[in-house]
Design an enzyme around this catalytic site. Structure first.
Site, PDB file in Angstrom:
ATOM      1  N   THR A   1      -2.236  43.095  65.305  1.00 46.41           N
ATOM      2  CA  THR A   1      -2.770  42.103  64.375  1.00 46.41           C
ATOM      3  C   THR A   1      -4.109  41.567  64.871  1.00 46.41           C
ATOM      4  O   THR A   1      -4.383  41.560  66.062  1.00 46.41           O
ATOM      5  CB  THR A   1      -1.821  40.905  64.240  1.00 46.41           C
ATOM      6  OG1 THR A   1      -1.771  40.239  65.509  1.00 46.41           O
ATOM      7  CG2 THR A   1      -0.436  41.333  63.833  1.00 46.41           C
ATOM      8  N   SER A   2      -4.910  41.099  63.937  1.00 43.95           N
ATOM      9  CA  SER A   2      -6.183  40.470  64.296  1.00 43.95           C
ATOM     10  C   SER A   2      -6.432  39.291  63.366  1.00 43.95           C
ATOM     11  O   SER A   2      -6.096  39.351  62.183  1.00 43.95           O
ATOM     12  CB  SER A   2      -7.327  41.482  64.153  1.00 43.95           C
ATOM     13  OG  SER A   2      -8.562  40.823  64.343  1.00 43.95           O
ATOM     14  N   PRO A   3      -7.055  38.228  63.896  1.00 42.94           N
ATOM     15  CA  PRO A   3      -7.452  37.118  63.030  1.00 42.94           C
ATOM     16  C   PRO A   3      -8.830  37.385  62.426  1.00 42.94           C
ATOM     17  O   PRO A   3      -9.342  36.559  61.671  1.00 42.94           O
ATOM     18  CB  PRO A   3      -7.513  35.938  64.003  1.00 42.94           C
ATOM     19  CG  PRO A   3      -7.958  36.563  65.296  1.00 42.94           C
ATOM     20  CD  PRO A   3      -7.366  37.949  65.316  1.00 42.94           C
TER      21      PRO A   3
END
Ligand SMILES: *[C@@H]1O[C@H](CO)[C@@H](O)[C@H](O)[C@H]1NC(C)=O
Ligand SMILES: *[C@@H]1O[C@H](CO)[C@@H](O)[C@H](O)[C@H]1NC(C)=O
Ligand SMILES: *[C@@H]1O[C@H](CO)[C@@H](O)[C@H](O)[C@H]1NC(C)=O
Ligand SMILES: *[C@@H]1O[C@H](CO)[C@@H](O)[C@H](O)[C@H]1NC(C)=O
Ligand SMILES: *[C@@H]1O[C@H](CO)[C@@H](O)[C@H](O)[C@H]1NC(C)=O
Ligand SMILES: *[C@@H]1O[C@H](CO)[C@@H](O)[C@H](O)[C@H]1NC(C)=O
Ligand SMILES: *[C@@H]1O[C@H](CO)[C@@H](O)[C@H](O)[C@H]1NC(C)=O
Ligand SMILES: *[C@@H]1O[C@H](CO)[C@@H](O)[C@H](O)[C@H]1NC(C)=O
Length: 756
Positions: A323-325
């Site tokens: 995941t990445s913001p």
């Protein structure tokens, strides 16, 4: 200067053992299993299994529910765990250049205790700490302190140390060598701050114990995450991916939440990397989960100083791996190149063939150079989801409180796959793509990115004589198709580079089960593990159909990444960092599900456990030098104002005051503050902001190393809605003379007015 903590193992013995284990390995034949990756462990058949459950089991479960407990002893607490905010490497990106120079927001630990009202021995404590990862060594130290205070109430079995996986915290607290390489080894002050703060959070939660009820809910986080290795995700079977097209597809967009009561707090679970704030920031902070916690807590208790609140908002990490913001995607920052500003090459995340210029962008990109705006925006998406869940319809929690914990030696763990075939994990190794890093931070451990750059790292200089031994044919075969870059499982000089034994733990609170993961599960790996645990809970009659399972980590120890076997074959960063080989996830699924019977109302026996890993802290090397001394320039004193505030301000403007400073390493001021914004009210000054308000920053600059002089700059960006009035800013410092003891001092700005 090299300082060793405690006794040092003799190098001769270490090398001899090392050679011995190396020779042993050469004689081993590793079982290779060729597999059909498309068909393997597809869990799409699980719902059908559940439907086919014998009806007597369901009946038994509902009878059990009728008498199940719905009242629990609940305790929540929060405490400060911020280590030295200057001259210390930061933990997360593991970048040698990221040495801290001040403070944006203090790191906190939040403790959540749930116990049965009848039998007080049946309780669990979940710690959500603003740190990058859990660690076996620090967990051990915390448990020793808790045992001294509480006897057998909080133990290795029921105490979970989970992390928000944030990348802007103070480094140096991990036991194994690999993560220490960039942090100049072990930092005692960081370690002590975390141990002390977590114990204090438990103390506060324990002191707040009272009867209440729990409920569960979930909701969607809108725009809160993005997959950073979508091409690896696509390798998962299409039929499996099709199950999740309405739940974020290659991301889990769902937040799950355990509500402790509208006046007490909650513990939520949502997967998004703590990498909103970029690697080039050097102010200690908490990234998006710590910010979300602050924003939520401040909305409930607007007049409480951060950390002095009683409502505790837990934003815990879930299957965070891929995941990445950085929700806008990854783009080339390549000035002068034709591809500048273009999306990076998708499969390799490169720009013109290299990874260094490919950077993810958060929603607030360009609003500031370090990602602080993106951080607040990603935090707000989680706050909004949590508020809507808390305000919506939740399902009551009922049932017993149970926990299970074992150590699992993952180097060479042999187990049986669901189809009966024997599989095994491998001694740890990192693949080549590990060196490439991710679009959130290129080159996670930058010393591996270029042979020549390694000499910039003094700790690496010490250990490079014992560069990880080249892998044997068996080790290469075991990890295939991962090409091995660092053979860390065989690197034990001067002490273990990466763990080979991990903590496996589950906490059960009624029908809600939290699986603590010793690493970073990717999105699909997390789904498979959750589904498998839930199916086992139901099929074995431990919980009925209301079983709700979440994963949280990296918790307890840091075993790096865990991908699906299909993603592993693609060898993106996450696959290359899946330490124990292609069957890492299957081994965890096997072990977690096999422990499900120990969560039953009346479990029999105790689970088999491998030996606890050896404590390494006594052999840890620290290269960080202590504070020598502080001095004020001639004619000045500590705390004197060098650059004062202006006379008048309006909201949106930044007040900035510079003082004659001293290093904050002299006194971490845990549970306190390095600064105070004060408002004149009825003739007295009242503190209205501390160093943990995101509107304030504390920045320390060493002016002259020989003379020992430094400055501290305190900033306050005035929030909209700040009441008009007279204000001032105070600086709280501590100086260390060449001879004598540390003493506190205060600096005070001139008065200024804020007008509406
Ligand atoms: C069992 O599953 C593994 C992993 O997918 C596969 O390699 C193996 O061939 C399977 N064995 C049998 C007997 O089907
Ligand atoms: C959300 O909660 C509902 C009710 O418990 C459950 O059926 C559903 O599976 C949950 N959603 C997710 C994505 O876990
Ligand atoms: C990129 O990845 C996708 C999905 O895994 C794959 O279909 C495609 O062939 C890859 N392209 C290259 C150039 O490797
Ligand atoms: C910090 O890094 C980000 C991401 O690479 C970049 O966009 C920004 O310009 C950098 N900030 C500074 C001050 O160099
Ligand atoms: C790996 O496991 C096999 C089978 O259990 C055992 O014979 C061998 O000694 C182990 N190798 C190592 C390096 O632990
Ligand atoms: C280091 O850089 C020099 C000069 O570019 C090069 O000749 C040498 O091969 C490099 N050394 C290694 C170990 O890569
Ligand atoms: C503090 O404010 C000054 C003046 O606006 C600015 O130059 C400086 O960069 C700010 N420091 C931080 C850490 O934001
Ligand atoms: C700031 O205000 C306080 C309270 O009114 C007053 O005592 C003090 O003299 C003022 N300081 C300056 C420098 O004007």
């Amino acid at each position: 200067m090299i300082r060793r903590h405690g006794s040092c193992p003799t190098i001769v013995i270490t090398v001899a053992l090392h050679v011995l284990s190396w020779l042993t390995w050469l004689n081993i034949t590793v079982l290779r299993i060729y597999t059909d990756s498309r068909r393997f462990l597809s869990l799409s058949h699980l719902p059908r299994m559940v439907r086919l459950l014998p009806s007597f089991l369901l009946l038994a479960a509902s009878v059990h529910n009728a008498v199940a407990q719905t009242q629990y002893l609940l305790g929540l607490g929060i405490a400060d765990i911020t280590g030295p905010v200057t001259e210390t490497n930061m933990m997360g990106y593991a970048s040698l250049g990221q040495t801290d120079s001040g403070l944006h927001q203090r790191q906190r630990a939040r403790a959540f205790i749930v116990g049965e009202t009848g039998n007080t021995a049946n309780r669990i404590v979940f710690i959500n700490a603003d740190i990058a990862m859990g660690d076996t060594g620090i967990r051990r130290a915390i448990l020793a302190k808790l045992a001294a205070k509480y006897g057998s109430l909080y133990t290795a079995q029921n105490f979970a140390l989970s992390s928000t996986h944030q990348h802007s915290g103070v480094g140096g607290y991990l036991e194994n060598l690999l993560p220490q390489l960039t942090a100049l080894g072990f930092v005692q002050a960081t370690y002590d701050a975390i141990v002390q703060g977590v114990v204090l959070a438990v103390d506060r939660a324990h002191a707040s114990l009272k009867t209440g009820t729990l409920s569960i809910g979930n909701g969607t986080v809108v725009g809160g995450n993005r997959n950073r290795s979508p091409t690896a995700y696509l390798a998962n079977p299409a039929s499996e991916r099709a199950l999740y097209t309405n739940q974020g597809d290659d991301q889990d967009t769902t937040m799950s939440l355990l509500n402790f009561g509208a006046d007490r707090g909650f513990l939520s679970f949502f997967a998004v990397h703590g990498t909103s704030i970029y690697e080039n920031n050097t102010l200690i902070s908490t990234d998006n989960k710590g910010m979300a916690a602050y924003l939520y807590e401040a909305s409930v208790e607007p007049n409480a100083m951060p950390g002095a609140n009683t409502f505790v908002a837990g934003f815990a990490q879930a299957n965070v791996g891929d995941t990445s913001p950085n929700t806008l995607g990854a783009f080339c920052e390549s000035p002068g190149q034709p591809f500048d500003g273009q999306p990076c090459q998708a499969n390799t995340s490169t720009c013109g063939g290299t990874v260094q210029q490919c950077h993810g962008r958060g929603p607030g990109f360009r609003l500031d150079p370090y990602g602080f705006h993106s951080n607040t925006m990603i935090a707000q998406t989680q706050v909004d989801a949590a508020k809507s869940i808390m305000g919506g319809k939740l399902s009551p929690v009922s049932g017993t409180v149970r926990s299970v914990h074992i150590y699992l030696k993952m180097a060479n763990h042999t187990f049986t796959l669901p189809n009966g075939t024997t599989a095994m994990t491998c001694p740890a190794a990192m693949g080549y793509s590990f060196a490439g890093g991710t679009t959130d931070g290129p080159g996670a451990f930058d010393f591996v990115q270029g042979d020549n750059s390694t000499s910039q790292n003094p700790l690496w200089e010490i250990v490079k004589g014992a560069v990880t031994p080249s892998p044997s044919a068996a080790q290469i075969a075991c990890h295939a198709p991962k090409p091995i870059l660092l053979n860390t499982g065989y690197a034990t000089f001067p002490y273990s580079w990466s763990p080979d034994t991990v903590d496996i733990q589950m906490l059960k609170v009624g029908n809600f089960v939290m699986a603590l993961i010793p690493g970073e599960l990717t999105t699909m790996a997390g789904r498979r593990l959750r589904n498998a645990i839930r199916a086992a809970l139901i099929s074995q009659g431990v919980i009925d159909n209301s079983a709700y399972v979440v994963v949280s980590g990296p918790a307890n120890t840091y075993g790096h990444y865990i991908t699906t076997r299909e993603e592993y074959a693609i060898q993106r960063y996450e696959g290359a960092s899946t330490l124990f080989g292609p069957y890492t996830l299957e081994a965890y699924i096997d072990k977690y599900t096999s422990l499900v019977p120990f969560l039953a109302d009346s479990p029999s026996g105790t689970p088999a456990s491998d030996a606890a890993p050896p404590a390494l802290q006594s052999s840890a090397i620290s290269l960080q030098t202590g504070v020598v001394f502080d001095a004020a320039p001639i004619g000045k004193s500590f705390g004197n104002v060098l650059v004062d505030a202006a006379k008048t301000y309006t909201a949106g403007q930044t007040v900035s005051v510079q003082f004659v400073g001293a290093t904050p390493r002299n006194n971490l001021r845990l549970e306190g503050t390095f600064l105070s914004v004060q408002q004149l009210a009825s003739g007295a000054w009242k503190a209205v902001r501390s160093d943990s308000h995101p509107s304030t920053t504390y920045q320390w600059v060493r002016v002259n190393t020989i003379l020992g002089t430094s400055t501290v700059t305190l900033n306050w960006t005035i929030e909209a809605g700040t009441p008009a009035g007279t204000y001032r800013i105070q600086y709280f410092g501590d100086s260390k003379p060449l001879i004598g003891s540390i003493s506190a001092f205060t600096g005070t700005s001139g008065n200024f007015t804020v007008s509406a």
